[in-house]
Structures are given as structure tokens and as C-alpha cells.
Scaffold this active site. Structure first.
Site, PDB file in Angstrom:
ATOM      1  N   GLY A  41       0.824  -1.201   0.000  1.00 10.59           N
ATOM      2  CA  GLY A  41       0.000   0.000   0.000  1.00 10.59           C
ATOM      3  C   GLY A  41       0.858   1.250   0.000  1.00 10.59           C
ATOM      4  O   GLY A  41       2.086   1.193  -0.114  1.00 10.59           O
ATOM      5  N   ASP A  42       0.202   2.384   0.148  1.00 11.39           N
ATOM      6  CA  ASP A  42       0.847   3.695   0.128  1.00 11.39           C
ATOM      7  C   ASP A  42       0.489   4.404   1.424  1.00 11.39           C
ATOM      8  O   ASP A  42      -0.694   4.613   1.722  1.00 11.39           O
ATOM      9  CB  ASP A  42       0.337   4.490  -1.079  1.00 11.39           C
ATOM     10  CG  ASP A  42       1.027   5.840  -1.248  1.00 11.39           C
ATOM     11  OD1 ASP A  42       1.519   6.392  -0.244  1.00 11.39           O
ATOM     12  OD2 ASP A  42       1.049   6.343  -2.380  1.00 11.39           O
ATOM     13  N   PHE A  43       1.500   4.796   2.204  1.00  8.99           N
ATOM     14  CA  PHE A  43       1.183   5.393   3.506  1.00  8.99           C
ATOM     15  C   PHE A  43       0.570   6.788   3.388  1.00  8.99           C
ATOM     16  O   PHE A  43       0.088   7.343   4.363  1.00  8.99           O
ATOM     17  CB  PHE A  43       2.354   5.393   4.473  1.00  8.99           C
ATOM     18  CG  PHE A  43       3.650   6.017   3.985  1.00  8.99           C
ATOM     19  CD1 PHE A  43       3.677   7.079   3.098  1.00  8.99           C
ATOM     20  CD2 PHE A  43       4.869   5.534   4.447  1.00  8.99           C
ATOM     21  CE1 PHE A  43       4.869   7.651   2.677  1.00  8.99           C
ATOM     22  CE2 PHE A  43       6.068   6.101   4.041  1.00  8.99           C
ATOM     23  CZ  PHE A  43       6.061   7.163   3.155  1.00  8.99           C
ATOM     24  N   HIS A  81      12.090  11.556   8.452  1.00 10.91           N
ATOM     25  CA  HIS A  81      13.109  12.542   8.066  1.00 10.91           C
ATOM     26  C   HIS A  81      13.225  12.702   6.552  1.00 10.91           C
ATOM     27  O   HIS A  81      13.858  13.654   6.074  1.00 10.91           O
ATOM     28  CB  HIS A  81      14.470  12.195   8.688  1.00 10.91           C
ATOM     29  CG  HIS A  81      15.191  11.062   8.047  1.00 10.91           C
ATOM     30  ND1 HIS A  81      16.556  10.892   8.161  1.00 10.91           N
ATOM     31  CD2 HIS A  81      14.760  10.020   7.277  1.00 10.91           C
ATOM     32  CE1 HIS A  81      16.939   9.797   7.505  1.00 10.91           C
ATOM     33  NE2 HIS A  81      15.861   9.269   6.968  1.00 10.91           N
TER      34      HIS A  81
END
Length: 328
Positions: free
Chosen positions: A218-220, A238
Site C-alpha cells: 500500500g501507500d502510507f 526525516h
């Protein structure tokens, strides 16, 4: 420590780039890989690696002055530092050396004057779209980057396991956990826990397997993220400026139950003027990825915007801190 006169100090600082370039050249040649337990002469090393003997000798002499390799009567020998340049070392940093000195890193560092004038990420000025599109179109550089991140993950693993107790978490999710090295090590140390590795689909497809680890692609930035008792976010925030970092945290918060803890592993900037590796990494982020390192005060604000409350900061034996957040 004796204070250097200003001319000597400035000379040392402005020429400090030469040692890393020698380290890069020696890593490219594979000197550490051919040097075994028996010392070897410069000529033997040069023959084994295809190097020019006198030039190699001069580079090794500079590196040895900083503890990388050791010059003995019988020839050159390994130190603990140079051992980590071996490709087959269990905690090899060879790929990290190659990555930080490759073309895109070097050109981005050269463009830092653009960042100083405009605030723009230096890498974005030297390649269209910045770092991530560059890696997609340069598979060999991407391979080295992945290997470097694996090497860097070993530092994260040692820091986390030394400083943190994970047994109280039944389900641990590693967000953007890459190939699964960190989560697998945590699960090995906590035999009653299970884990979910969350990353882009093509990343988790090639991740290592673990009997108690499931993989979720998935894609955060989009979600949904897994529901878990603890969320490891290691060397991820970061990479991003505040708006994107807050978006990641908010998506974790949306999935997190009320009792969950957020475990952010990062180098934290000191509040004072003392020298710390985070200061260097902050400039790496400015030149390369567009992110930044942060102080505790900045993490406090970032967590609050993301739906968490900074609960405590757990120091480690290395340069990392584990910044623990609770659901707000």
C-alpha cells in the site's frame, strides 16, 4: 583537546571531502573484500584489485590515519572499521559508502549553494523530479540504494533492540519497513508477537519471509494502514517535509486503536551547538530527499498535528533515539 589555529581548522574542514572520496574508491575496488586475516602489501592489494599501487598506498595511508585499515610492518591489515567495508560482513556498510558517494549524491551536494539561496532541495535542481524518479530510471543506482538502506537498517535494529522492550506488543506494524529486516529482528526477539510489514506493493513482494510476519502492500499517503498495538516508523519521517510527515502520521492515527504506541526511530537534532551525526544527516536531507532532521520540540509539534502526543524519548547507544507517541 587543543584548539587548532584558525587557518589549520579551515584547511582541515574544507578538505574533509577527500577522505570520503578515498573511502569510495577503495570500496569500489573491493580492497576490504580481498584483504583477509593475513596482512597484505600495497602491491598485493593492487594486483588483486586492478589498482595503481602507489595511488592506492597514498589513499590507504590517509584512511589508516582515521582508523580505516592499519599499516603494519608486514603490510595492510583490517580494523573493525574496515571490516565493515566487506560485502559479506553481516553488518556491511559497503553499499552505504557507495551510495553516499555516487553521482546523484555528489552532484546534489555540489548544488547545495542553490538550496542556500532558494530553499529548494538540491537534488531537484540537478535531475528532473528529484531523487525518486532518478532511482526509477537508474536501476543500478537503485540497487545500491536498496542495499545501503539494508545496511543502515542493521544500525536501526541494534539501536532498537538494545533500548526497547517489545514483548508487551501483541501485533507490531512496521510502516514503510522495506525488505522487513527490522521487523523480522524484532519478531525474533519477541517470540509471542506477530507483525505486519507495510510498504509499496513492489517492495513487500520481494521482502524476506518470517513465520509470524504478514505483508501488506500500500501507500502510507493513501492507506488503509494495518491496525496494530505498536507502529515502527524507522528512518522515514526525516525523508519528508512537515506537511507530508504529518499526513503519514494522520494515516497511522486513523488505523491505530486507542492503546497503540508510535515508535519513531530517528537521529534527533540536539538543542545545543554540540556536534551530532543528525546535523550531517539534516544536510543530506536538504541536498537529496527534501526532508529534515528535527529536535524534540519539533517532534512534539509534529506528533500533535498528526494525532499523537509525544510521551517519551528513549535514547540508544548509537546516534538514534526512539521517540514514543501515544494516541492523542
Amino acid at each position: 583537546m587543543q584548539r587548532l589555529p584558525a587557518p589549520a581548522f579551515v584547511f582541515n574542514l574544507t578538505t574533509a571531502y577527500l577522505a570520503p572520496r578515498c573511502l569510495y574508491a577503495v570500496a569500489q575496488l573491493g580492497v576490504a573484500d580481498v584483504l583477509g586475516t593475513t596482512p597484505m602489501s600495497t602491491e598485493e592489494l593492487a594486483k588483486a584489485t586492478g589498482a595503481h599501487a602507489d595511488s592506492l598506498h597514498r589513499m590507504l595511508r590517509l584512511l589508516a590515519a582515521q582508523g580505516v585499515f592499519e599499516r603494519r610492518a608486514q603490510g595492510w591489515a583490517h580494523t573493525d572499521y574496515s571490516e565493515h567495508l566487506k560485502a559479506n560482513h553481516p553488518h556491511s556498510l559497503k553499499a552505504l559508502v557507495l551510495m553516499f558517494n555516487d553521482d546523484i549524491n555528489w552532484r546534489s551536494a555540489q548544488a547545495l549553494s542553490v538550496s542556500a539561496r532558494t530553499g529548494q532541495t538540491a537534488c531537484d535542481t540537478v535531475t528532473p523530479g528529484g531523487l525518486w524518479p532518478y532511482l526509477q530510471s537508474h536501476p543500478e543506482d537503485a540497487r545500491i540504494f536498496d542495499a545501503a538502506m539494508t545496511g543502515k537498517s542493521h544500525m536501526a535494529i541494534a539501536a532498537m533492540l538494545q533500548a526497547m522492550e517489545f514483548h508487551r506488543y501483541e501485533h507490531i506494524a512496521d510502516i514503510a519497513g522495506g525488505r522487513g529486516h527490522v521487523l523480522s529482528a524484532v519478531l525474533d526477539a519477541t517470540p509471542r508477537s506477530r507483525g505486519t510489514l507495510f510498504d509499496l506493493p513492489h517492495v513487500v513482494e520481494h521482502a524476506q519471509a518470517h513465520a509470524r510476519m504478514q505483508k501488506q502492500g500500500g501507500d502510507f499517503f493513501v492507506g488503509p494502514l494495518p491496525r496494530a498495538d505498536a507502529y515502527i516508523v524507522s528512518n522515514i519521517l526525516h525523508d519528508w517535509a512537515d506537511p507530508q510527515a504529518i499526513s503519514i502520521l494522520r494515516n497511522i492515527r486513523q488505523a491505530a486503536p486507542a492503546h497503540a504506541e508510535l515508535l519513531v526511530l530517528e537521529m534527533m537534532l540536539p538543542e545545543g551547538p554540540e556536534l551530532h551525526p543528525a546535523l550531517v544527516m539534516d544536510i543530506v536531507m536538504l541536498s537529496l530527499a527534501g526532508g529534515r532532521e528535527r529536535t524534540q520540540v519539533q517532534y512534539d509539534a509534529l506528533f500533535a498535528e498528526g494525532g499523537f502526543k509525544l510521551d517519551r524519548v528513549v535514547p540508544t547507544q548509537g546516534p538514534y533515539s526512539i521517540i514514543v507517541g501515544k494516541v492523542a
